[in-house]
Design a protein around this motif. Structure first.
Motif, PDB file in Angstrom:
ATOM      1  N   TYR A   1      -3.291  -4.983   9.819  1.00 48.87           N
ATOM      2  CA  TYR A   1      -3.269  -5.071   8.359  1.00 48.87           C
ATOM      3  C   TYR A   1      -1.843  -5.331   7.866  1.00 48.87           C
ATOM      4  N   ASN A   2      -1.689  -6.320   7.000  1.00 47.35           N
ATOM      5  CA  ASN A   2      -0.419  -6.728   6.402  1.00 47.35           C
ATOM      6  C   ASN A   2       0.568  -7.317   7.409  1.00 47.35           C
TER       7      ASN A   2
ATOM      8  N   LYS B   1      -9.540 -10.153  -3.110  1.00 43.32           N
ATOM      9  CA  LYS B   1      -8.550  -9.141  -2.733  1.00 43.32           C
ATOM     10  C   LYS B   1      -7.858  -9.509  -1.430  1.00 43.32           C
ATOM     11  N   PHE B   2      -8.631 -10.056  -0.494  1.00 46.92           N
ATOM     12  CA  PHE B   2      -8.054 -10.447   0.797  1.00 46.92           C
ATOM     13  C   PHE B   2      -7.069 -11.602   0.625  1.00 46.92           C
TER      14      PHE B   2
ATOM     15  N   TYR C   1      -5.579 -12.823  -2.043  1.00 45.45           N
ATOM     16  CA  TYR C   1      -4.442 -12.494  -2.903  1.00 45.45           C
ATOM     17  C   TYR C   1      -3.449 -11.610  -2.156  1.00 45.45           C
ATOM     18  N   ARG C   2      -3.967 -10.641  -1.374  1.00 50.82           N
ATOM     19  CA  ARG C   2      -3.071  -9.761  -0.599  1.00 50.82           C
ATOM     20  C   ARG C   2      -2.279 -10.555   0.427  1.00 50.82           C
TER      21      ARG C   2
ATOM     22  N   ARG D   1       0.479 -12.581  -1.366  1.00 51.97           N
ATOM     23  CA  ARG D   1       1.578 -11.724  -1.823  1.00 51.97           C
ATOM     24  C   ARG D   1       2.424 -11.241  -0.640  1.00 51.97           C
ATOM     25  N   THR D   2       1.755 -10.956   0.480  1.00 47.99           N
ATOM     26  CA  THR D   2       2.482 -10.519   1.677  1.00 47.99           C
ATOM     27  C   THR D   2       3.430 -11.604   2.171  1.00 47.99           C
TER      28      THR D   2
ATOM     29  N   ARG E   1       6.361 -11.921  -0.229  1.00 42.92           N
ATOM     30  CA  ARG E   1       7.296 -10.782  -0.113  1.00 42.92           C
ATOM     31  C   ARG E   1       8.227 -10.969   1.069  1.00 42.92           C
TER      32      ARG E   1
ATOM     33  N   GLU F   1       2.781 -13.045  -8.491  1.00 42.48           N
ATOM     34  CA  GLU F   1       1.760 -12.358  -9.275  1.00 42.48           C
ATOM     35  C   GLU F   1       0.896 -13.363 -10.041  1.00 42.48           C
TER      36      GLU F   1
END
Length: 457
Positions: free
Chosen positions: A14-15, A89-90, A92-93, A96-97, A100, A107
């Motif tokens: 995850y991430n 959600k997947f 978009y996450r 964003r990851t 970052r 956003e």
């Protein structure tokens, strides 16, 4: 504006996943206006099960651009857009990851077609993209590849927009639009409107719908609103912050949607529809000799009502035409107060006893043919007409004489399964006005194909 996307990843913790492929389609609610599709070098190995699932392997990505090389393009194509994805959600996450890791805070507002489908198309056995679109008759190619999945998501999202009868998606979109001065506002609005058939909605700054209309040319009709100088038009011009629209492909569906939504939403600037949109109807009864009599009368709730008319003149004109077309007796059709000659070539005169020259069974066959053509009582039919795009058809469902709703399907998909028909249909109110709109439209020259369904066999 929407950015409909799909992302394929390496899999893993995850991430810690990396993007291997991304597809983004900029969608204005009507058509795709921009797109970006690319393989991406994740700079880490792909999990074996992902390779088997997507067909993307490490060798394919060796010369692909790294994420930082495509990041600017992703920012540009999604600017001022709402992100739309299946399981948003997947996606978009993951985005964003990746941003970052570059030290950039990415956003965007997002919409999930899984959540929207569960709300707007309840009761489906599965909401995975593959199984859901298959059950809805939406074509899907290149499953588990970004472009194929994103294109299927576009078609699903168009269906969800049509099923969003509360217009929550539209309202949320309007709230996020940048505000413009009155001087330029109306010009910008017109530029974004299509010259096609559909329903349009005037929104105020809060996103609330203040007017609903329909037209065969939305841009032309809205331009008339914006250039009219009467008090109502001038007031609307000041209040309108945005205009959204829904293409229908044909005028019948536009009429039905306009009628229903004015009644449901009760927009401030629409006249309240306090009475039915028709005044007269054609009725039938059987006399003591066994002949079916036709009669025009005031429209009332009655099971023997064949069809309805907006005025007495319209009713008389239609019946006069049908008497000649079906070779009926004027006296039994209630024309000219029961006086006059009969049009039927089998009957030479009409003095109150002309039909005695013809047996009731023979005469009534022609009357029943008329009734069957212009009344859909107890019928199970699908009206198939023009869709919103060249590869699409519209469907209007009537079950047991009740109007159920409308939907759209792709030409490549055969609509012969009742469960699929029901799943693509957006439910609409079955009322006297809807019945009148459908019947009066079908009396005119039209291009609908009428398919008899075998629902109750």
């Amino acid at each position: 504006m929407y950015a409909i996307l799909d992302i394929e990843t390496t899999g893993g913790k995850y991430n810690e996943e990396g993007i291997t492929e991304i597809a983004i389609y900029k969608f204005d609610g009507l058509k795709v206006v921009d797109q970006f599709i690319s393989l991406v070098n994740p700079e880490q190995p792909i999990q074996p099960f992902v390779v088997n699932l997507t067909g993307i392997n490490n060798d394919m990505l060796r010369n692909a651009p790294k994420f930082y090389e495509v990041a600017k393009r992703i920012v540009e194509i999604t600017k001022d857009c709402i992100l739309v994805a299946h399981n948003a959600k997947f996606d978009y996450r993951i985005l964003r990851t990746e941003f970052r890791r570059l030290g950039f805070e990415y956003e965007r507002k997002s919409l999930c077609t899984v959540e929207l489908s569960q709300k707007l198309i309840p009761g489906q056995p599965s909401y995975s993209l593959g199984k859901l679109v298959r059950s809805l008759g939406i074509p899907l190619s290149d499953r588990h590849r970004a472009s194929g999945d994103a294109q299927a998501t576009i078609k699903l999202f168009k269906m969800l927009l049509a099923k969003d009868v509360e217009k929550d998606i539209m309202k949320e979109h309007v709230r996020k639009e940048p505000k413009k001065n009155l001087d330029t506002k109306l010009v910008f609005i017109l530029e974004e409107l299509p010259s096609e058939t559909g329903v349009y909605y005037f929104h105020n700054e809060n996103g609330d719908i203040i007017y609903v209309g329909k037209s065969r040319n939305i841009r032309k009709r809205v331009n008339q609103h914006f250039t009219n100088d009467n008090p109502k038009s001038r007031e609307m011009q000041k209040k309108v912050a945005s205009v959204s629209f829904e293409l229908t492909g044909n005028e019948l569906i536009a009429l039905l949607k306009e009628n229903q939504e004015i009644k449901q939403i009760k927009p401030k600037y629409n006249r309240a529809l306090k009475r039915d949109i028709f005044s007269h109807a054609l009725y039938h009864s059987v006399d003591e000799k066994g002949y079916i009599n036709l009669k025009i009368g005031k429209a009332v709730s009655s099971r023997d009502r064949i069809t309805t008319f907006s005025s007495l003149r319209s009713a008389k004109n239609s019946l006069t035409k049908w008497v000649e077309e079906y070779e009926l007796c004027e006296r039994l059709s209630g024309l000219h107060g029961g006086k006059g000659n009969c049009f039927a070539y089998t009957i030479k005169s009409c003095h109150g006893a002309c039909v005695e020259e013809e047996q009731p069974e023979t005469y009534n066959e022609r009357v029943r043919e008329l009734i069957d053509r212009y009344s859909y009582e107890n019928k199970d039919v699908l009206l198939v007409g023009r869709g919103r795009e060249v590869d699409e058809k519209s469907a209007l469902l009537i079950e047991d004489g009740e109007f159920k709703g409308v939907g759209y399907f792709n030409l490549n998909h055969q609509i012969n399964n009742l469960d699929i028909i029901r799943s693509i249909i957006t439910p609409m109110n079955n009322n006297r006005d809807a019945e009148h709109i459908i019947q009066s439209f079908l009396r005119k020259k039209h291009q609908f194909k009428i398919i008899q369904l075998s629902i109750h066999e």
